[in-house]
Design a protein around this motif. Structure first.
Motif, mmCIF file in Angstrom:
data_model
loop_
_atom_site.group_PDB
_atom_site.id
_atom_site.type_symbol
_atom_site.label_atom_id
_atom_site.label_comp_id
_atom_site.label_asym_id
_atom_site.label_seq_id
_atom_site.Cartn_x
_atom_site.Cartn_y
_atom_site.Cartn_z
ATOM 1 N N GLU A 75 0.823 -1.208 0.000
ATOM 2 C CA GLU A 75 0.000 0.000 0.000
ATOM 3 C C GLU A 75 0.856 1.256 0.000
ATOM 4 O O GLU A 75 0.462 2.290 -0.551
ATOM 5 C CB GLU A 75 -0.920 -0.019 1.219
ATOM 6 C CG GLU A 75 -1.980 -1.108 1.143
ATOM 7 C CD GLU A 75 -2.923 -1.100 2.338
ATOM 8 O OE1 GLU A 75 -2.699 -0.294 3.273
ATOM 9 O OE2 GLU A 75 -3.882 -1.895 2.334
ATOM 10 N N GLY A 76 2.050 1.180 0.597
ATOM 11 C CA GLY A 76 2.932 2.343 0.579
ATOM 12 C C GLY A 76 3.628 2.514 -0.750
ATOM 13 O O GLY A 76 3.924 3.632 -1.187
ATOM 14 N N THR A 77 3.873 1.385 -1.437
ATOM 15 C CA THR A 77 4.576 1.450 -2.718
ATOM 16 C C THR A 77 3.645 1.820 -3.870
ATOM 17 O O THR A 77 4.043 2.494 -4.824
ATOM 18 C CB THR A 77 5.245 0.092 -3.017
ATOM 19 O OG1 THR A 77 6.073 -0.264 -1.908
ATOM 20 C CG2 THR A 77 6.080 0.172 -4.281
ATOM 21 N N PHE A 78 2.372 1.354 -3.794
ATOM 22 C CA PHE A 78 1.429 1.586 -4.922
ATOM 23 C C PHE A 78 0.172 2.294 -4.422
ATOM 24 O O PHE A 78 -0.930 1.727 -4.404
ATOM 25 C CB PHE A 78 1.045 0.250 -5.578
ATOM 26 C CG PHE A 78 2.206 -0.544 -6.079
ATOM 27 C CD1 PHE A 78 2.806 -0.228 -7.292
ATOM 28 C CD2 PHE A 78 2.718 -1.612 -5.349
ATOM 29 C CE1 PHE A 78 3.868 -0.958 -7.763
ATOM 30 C CE2 PHE A 78 3.781 -2.350 -5.819
ATOM 31 C CZ PHE A 78 4.369 -2.027 -7.021
ATOM 32 N N PRO A 79 0.309 3.561 -3.986
ATOM 33 C CA PRO A 79 -0.870 4.306 -3.511
ATOM 34 C C PRO A 79 -1.818 4.678 -4.650
ATOM 35 O O PRO A 79 -2.995 4.931 -4.415
ATOM 36 C CB PRO A 79 -0.263 5.538 -2.858
ATOM 37 C CG PRO A 79 1.040 5.730 -3.578
ATOM 38 C CD PRO A 79 1.550 4.372 -3.896
ATOM 39 N N SER A 80 -1.295 4.710 -5.875
ATOM 40 C CA SER A 80 -2.149 5.038 -7.026
ATOM 41 C C SER A 80 -1.518 4.425 -8.280
ATOM 42 O O SER A 80 -0.375 4.747 -8.619
ATOM 43 C CB SER A 80 -2.296 6.549 -7.195
ATOM 44 O OG SER A 80 -3.081 6.860 -8.327
ATOM 45 N N VAL A 81 -2.290 3.514 -8.907
ATOM 46 C CA VAL A 81 -1.798 2.857 -10.124
ATOM 47 C C VAL A 81 -2.910 2.863 -11.168
ATOM 48 O O VAL A 81 -4.091 2.962 -10.850
ATOM 49 C CB VAL A 81 -1.346 1.410 -9.850
ATOM 50 C CG1 VAL A 81 -0.143 1.364 -8.941
ATOM 51 C CG2 VAL A 81 -2.501 0.590 -9.280
ATOM 52 N N GLN A 82 -2.494 2.767 -12.408
ATOM 53 C CA GLN A 82 -3.435 2.613 -13.516
ATOM 54 C C GLN A 82 -3.232 1.230 -14.113
ATOM 55 O O GLN A 82 -2.110 0.812 -14.390
ATOM 56 C CB GLN A 82 -3.205 3.689 -14.570
ATOM 57 C CG GLN A 82 -3.625 5.078 -14.114
ATOM 58 C CD GLN A 82 -3.563 6.089 -15.260
ATOM 59 O OE1 GLN A 82 -2.997 5.813 -16.307
ATOM 60 N NE2 GLN A 82 -4.138 7.259 -15.047
ATOM 61 N N LEU A 83 -4.360 0.511 -14.321
ATOM 62 C CA LEU A 83 -4.302 -0.844 -14.882
ATOM 63 C C LEU A 83 -5.235 -0.947 -16.073
ATOM 64 O O LEU A 83 -6.289 -0.291 -16.122
ATOM 65 C CB LEU A 83 -4.710 -1.886 -13.837
ATOM 66 C CG LEU A 83 -3.744 -2.187 -12.699
ATOM 67 C CD1 LEU A 83 -4.350 -3.247 -11.785
ATOM 68 C CD2 LEU A 83 -2.406 -2.671 -13.243
ATOM 69 N N LYS A 84 -4.860 -1.795 -16.989
ATOM 70 C CA LYS A 84 -5.718 -2.119 -18.118
ATOM 71 C C LYS A 84 -5.864 -3.644 -18.143
ATOM 72 O O LYS A 84 -4.866 -4.371 -18.127
ATOM 73 C CB LYS A 84 -5.117 -1.630 -19.433
ATOM 74 C CG LYS A 84 -6.023 -1.835 -20.650
ATOM 75 C CD LYS A 84 -5.381 -1.244 -21.889
ATOM 76 C CE LYS A 84 -6.271 -1.384 -23.112
ATOM 77 N NZ LYS A 84 -5.641 -0.827 -24.327
ATOM 78 N N GLY A 85 -7.103 -4.123 -18.121
ATOM 79 C CA GLY A 85 -7.307 -5.560 -18.096
ATOM 80 C C GLY A 85 -8.742 -5.938 -18.447
ATOM 81 O O GLY A 85 -9.612 -5.081 -18.612
ATOM 82 N N GLU A 86 -8.968 -7.237 -18.532
ATOM 83 C CA GLU A 86 -10.279 -7.776 -18.907
ATOM 84 C C GLU A 86 -11.035 -8.190 -17.654
ATOM 85 O O GLU A 86 -10.494 -8.874 -16.783
ATOM 86 C CB GLU A 86 -10.101 -8.986 -19.829
ATOM 87 C CG GLU A 86 -11.396 -9.588 -20.327
ATOM 88 C CD GLU A 86 -11.156 -10.716 -21.312
ATOM 89 O OE1 GLU A 86 -12.089 -11.519 -21.514
ATOM 90 O OE2 GLU A 86 -10.047 -10.793 -21.880
ATOM 91 N N ILE A 87 -12.299 -7.766 -17.542
ATOM 92 C CA ILE A 87 -13.117 -8.124 -16.392
ATOM 93 C C ILE A 87 -13.490 -9.592 -16.468
ATOM 94 O O ILE A 87 -13.898 -10.103 -17.510
ATOM 95 C CB ILE A 87 -14.392 -7.260 -16.324
ATOM 96 C CG1 ILE A 87 -14.025 -5.800 -16.067
ATOM 97 C CG2 ILE A 87 -15.337 -7.762 -15.238
ATOM 98 C CD1 ILE A 87 -15.224 -4.876 -16.050
ATOM 99 N N SER A 88 -13.381 -10.269 -15.328
ATOM 100 C CA SER A 88 -13.777 -11.667 -15.233
ATOM 101 C C SER A 88 -14.408 -11.904 -13.870
ATOM 102 O O SER A 88 -14.093 -11.228 -12.899
ATOM 103 C CB SER A 88 -12.558 -12.577 -15.437
ATOM 104 O OG SER A 88 -12.918 -13.932 -15.303
#
Length: 409
Positions: A30-43
């Motif tokens: 949580e400290g390393t990735f406080p805000s990320v953008q992801l692109k993926g397929e919903i499953s």
């Protein structure tokens, strides 16, 4: 990583509890990735009744659990669904009770169609063009099947649900289980094989093909082309029961009936014994009432077959014919009388004509016939006579002779 963990905290000789280790991992992620953008397929999309959304974001090689809470989900301009390609922004979090890491999504937008969904849609269009999903191909599910076949995992919850419902609804219906793999690379071939075996040996009256819920990948075998073709070619009516109500597979389109769940498929295939009993009781009562009404009608008819009533009925039948006979007789007599009158009139006219032509009648009016005394020929002209010739004269009565003494032309 060293920025978030005290070097004195992690030591090789330390023994941690699960909670301690999970807490350390949670702090790191949580400290390393406080805000990320992801692109993926919903499953495996599963909206919660509280408004929260839980699903999986995946690509070809990996996946991550995702959650979008009600406040953020309410702002979406579209409804997420399995196979949709999305781009999300969020924070990485660790759910300690399960030891899972996940992304808590703040915003989400559509980014196209996922690879799996795109493949399924292409296959759906191609098979539909061949007519495999046409309504004309659908067969009727029998109302009273003797045997219901179930193609599913022998250890899955779907089978247990179907067996429980079958026992509750109608324990007289036989159940034949065709064990098959319902997930993984060999699942489609296994399902196809069981469908063909059931048809080859005519082992049941209706087939339930399905499994419990799962992710889009888990349900993929039921969209396999071989499975779809086997269902479409099945002589036995097929009920497709894949996943939960919001799930779907191409088997749903090829089957004769689509059930939202395996439990619903059992209710569609297996009639409720009490309903059958009630129907039989109703039919028996209707039959009894109909027979009773017929018997009462026959009894009423038999009462009319007494000697007096029979004579009365015979008279009622005879009377019109007697009247017709009497009328015909009178008409015949009238016609005969008129005919005789006409014949008498004609005969009288003929007699009158004959009488008028009778020489005697002419003689009676004062005329006489003169004939030659020697030849007997009738004298029609005075020139045929000569003085002194003897003639015979016949008046109305008698005859006499005379000698010609004078001739006048």
């Amino acid at each position: 990583m060293a920025d978030f963990i005290d070097n004195n905290t992690i030591k090789d000789d330390n023994v941690y509890t699960v909670s301690q280790l999970t807490g350390l991992i949670k702090t790191m992620l949580e400290g390393t990735f406080p805000s990320v953008q992801l692109k993926g397929e919903i499953s495996n999309f599963r909206p919660n009744n509280t408004g929260h959304m839980y699903f999986v974001l995946k690509d070809n090689d990996a996946q991550i659990s995702a959650v979008m809470f009600r406040g953020r989900a309410a702002a979406l301009s579209f409804v997420p669904k399995d196979g949709m390609l999305v781009q999300v922004t969020g924070a990485i979090s660790v759910y300690a009770p399960r030891g899972n890491y996940q992304i808590i999504i703040n915003s989400m937008s559509k980014a196209g169609t996922g690879d799996i969904m795109e493949m399924i849609e292409e296959r759906k269009k191609r098979l539909a063009a061949e007519g495999l999903f046409d309504q004309e191909r659908k067969k009727r599910i029998p109302y009273l099947p003797k045997t219901v076949g179930i193609i599913t995992s022998p250890t899955g919850a779907a089978l247990r649900d179907i067996l429980q419902i079958s026992k509750r609804r109608n324990d007289k219906v036989n159940i034949t289980i065709f064990p098959a793999l319902v997930q993984g690379e060999d699942a489609a071939q296994s399902i196809t094989k069981m469908i063909k075996i059931a048809n080859k040996y005519a082992m049941c009256d209706v087939l339930i093909v399905g499994r419990g819920g799962g992710s889009l990948e888990d349900l993929l075998p039921f969209s396999d082309e071989g499975v779809v073709r086997a269902i479409a070619e099945s002589d036995i009516p097929v009920i497709s029961a894949v996943g939960h109500e919001i799930d779907w597979a191409l088997s749903d389109f090829a089957a004769d009936v689509r059930a939202p769940t395996p439990s619903a498929a059992a209710e569609l295939a297996i009639p409720l014994k009490q309903d059958i009993n009630d129907t039989l009781i109703s039919i028996r009562q209707d039959l009894y009432d109909d027979m009773q009404a017929r018997i009462n009608n026959l009894r009423l008819m038999l009462k009319t077959f007494t000697p007096e009533s029979m004579e009365l009925q015979f008279r009622s039948i005879e009377q019109p014919y007697l009247m017709r006979f009497d009328n015909a007789q009178k008409l015949l007599e009238q016609n005969m009388t008129e005919l005789l009158k006409e014949k008498r009139r004609i005969l009288q006219a003929c007699i009158q004509t004959l009488e008028n032509c009778n020489p005697q009648t002419i003689f009676d009016r004062g005329y006489s016939m003169v004939t030659d005394a020697q030849t007997g020929e009738v004298i029609r002209n005075a020139k045929e006579l000569s003085i002194g010739k003897t003639v015979c004269i016949k008046p109305s009565q008698g005859m006499f002779s005379a000698t010609v003494t004078d001739i006048k032309s």
